[in-house]
Design an enzyme around this catalytic site. Sequence first.
Site, PDB file in Angstrom:
ATOM      1  N   TYR A   1       0.829  -1.213   0.000  1.00  0.00           N
ATOM      2  CA  TYR A   1       0.000   0.000   0.000  1.00  0.00           C
ATOM      3  C   TYR A   1       0.866   1.267   0.000  1.00  0.00           C
ATOM      4  O   TYR A   1       0.659   2.196  -0.783  1.00  0.00           O
ATOM      5  CB  TYR A   1      -0.880  -0.073   1.244  1.00  0.00           C
ATOM      6  CG  TYR A   1      -1.778   1.086   1.534  1.00  0.00           C
ATOM      7  CD1 TYR A   1      -2.989   1.240   0.864  1.00  0.00           C
ATOM      8  CD2 TYR A   1      -1.442   2.016   2.524  1.00  0.00           C
ATOM      9  CE1 TYR A   1      -3.844   2.291   1.178  1.00  0.00           C
ATOM     10  CE2 TYR A   1      -2.292   3.061   2.842  1.00  0.00           C
ATOM     11  CZ  TYR A   1      -3.485   3.203   2.165  1.00  0.00           C
ATOM     12  OH  TYR A   1      -4.322   4.242   2.469  1.00  0.00           O
TER      13      TYR A   1
ATOM     14  N   LYS B   1       1.151   4.148  -2.811  1.00  0.00           N
ATOM     15  CA  LYS B   1       0.742   5.508  -2.445  1.00  0.00           C
ATOM     16  C   LYS B   1       1.842   6.530  -2.736  1.00  0.00           C
ATOM     17  O   LYS B   1       1.548   7.688  -3.063  1.00  0.00           O
ATOM     18  CB  LYS B   1       0.368   5.568  -0.960  1.00  0.00           C
ATOM     19  CG  LYS B   1      -0.978   4.924  -0.631  1.00  0.00           C
ATOM     20  CD  LYS B   1      -2.114   5.579  -1.389  1.00  0.00           C
ATOM     21  CE  LYS B   1      -3.469   5.379  -0.748  1.00  0.00           C
ATOM     22  NZ  LYS B   1      -4.558   5.846  -1.636  1.00  0.00           N
TER      23      LYS B   1
END
Length: 302
Positions: free
Chosen positions: A164, A168
Amino acid sequence: MIRFDGRVAVVTGAGAGLGREHALLLASRGAKVVVNDLGGSVSGEGGNSSAADKVVAEIKAAGGEAVANYDSVATREGGAAIIQTALDNFGRIDILICNAGVLRDKSFAKADLDDFEFVFGVHYFGTLYCAHAAWKHMNAQGFGRIVFTTSIAGTSGNFGQSNYGSAKLGMVGLMNTLAIEGQKNNVKVNCISPGALTRMTGNLGMDEDFMEKLKPGLVSPAVAYLCSEECDVSGATITAAAGGFGRVHMFETRGVQFDPAKGVTIEQVAERFDDITDLTRADPCTPGAEGKIQERLDSLAR
Ligand code: NAI
């Protein structure tokens, strides 16, 4: 009052949490909104149309204009179809908020590479596909506002969030270049780094009093400002949580310059490593390839 009359906005993942708040706020200030959401679970399984439909109904009940879209951002066709929904229903695309997201947390030791590809598919590629489909329209009309949704997991790291966090931070890199390329056509690209209590963060085990303050609606004013005509900033990452706002940025230290004509030894680097990495002497990174190279060389002559 900042308004969005005549503007058409796409908000991805707007069937719940932060995206829903962004969509409701923009619609309440006059924007026509495409509410995209495939309606799956936090980890991205399944899907149904009710999440997007509910938010469209809320917007309409409040007197606004909205249409639902249920495509996944994670495919090229999905990204294109989401933007096409704005063009087909409202004739233009002015604002894009890339907000759709999923979580598949695991420590890197246990990392599943399929999870990496899935999480990158939604966060990084989902952002890319939507931005790519909107880009030519925004540049041709000489107006566009794009907001990507990054995370502290990317800008600072977080245990268990290697997939993640890296997806990001990838979108921050995308923003940096799009901000430069969009400048001449008044297309501004920024990132929001939110903190909010949603179904995504609901199970993170944080202190309850603290979580109470993290209302998702407190993030949306910053997102809406970044989407407005009034916003002249591009390439910024704005943090927003519990009514507090700030900016995250990359810095490079002033560092150390040796004489390039004399070469550099490993020992010289080791000896000056504290000065090289001294964050008390640092400046914000600026666009372009030169960085601090010339500035440091000039310091030799002084
Ligand atoms: P949420 O789980 O409530 O909302 C995410 C929405 O995205 C869901 O409605 C989901 O159905 C939708 N979605 C997932 N995959 C999709 C796909 N492939 N295509 C279209 N829609 C899809 O979570 P929340 O917290 O509202 O998250 C919104 C964004 O903010 C996410 O990108 C998340 O990573 C980011 N974020 C949230 C933080 C927080 O504190 N809540 C912190 C940092 C970032």
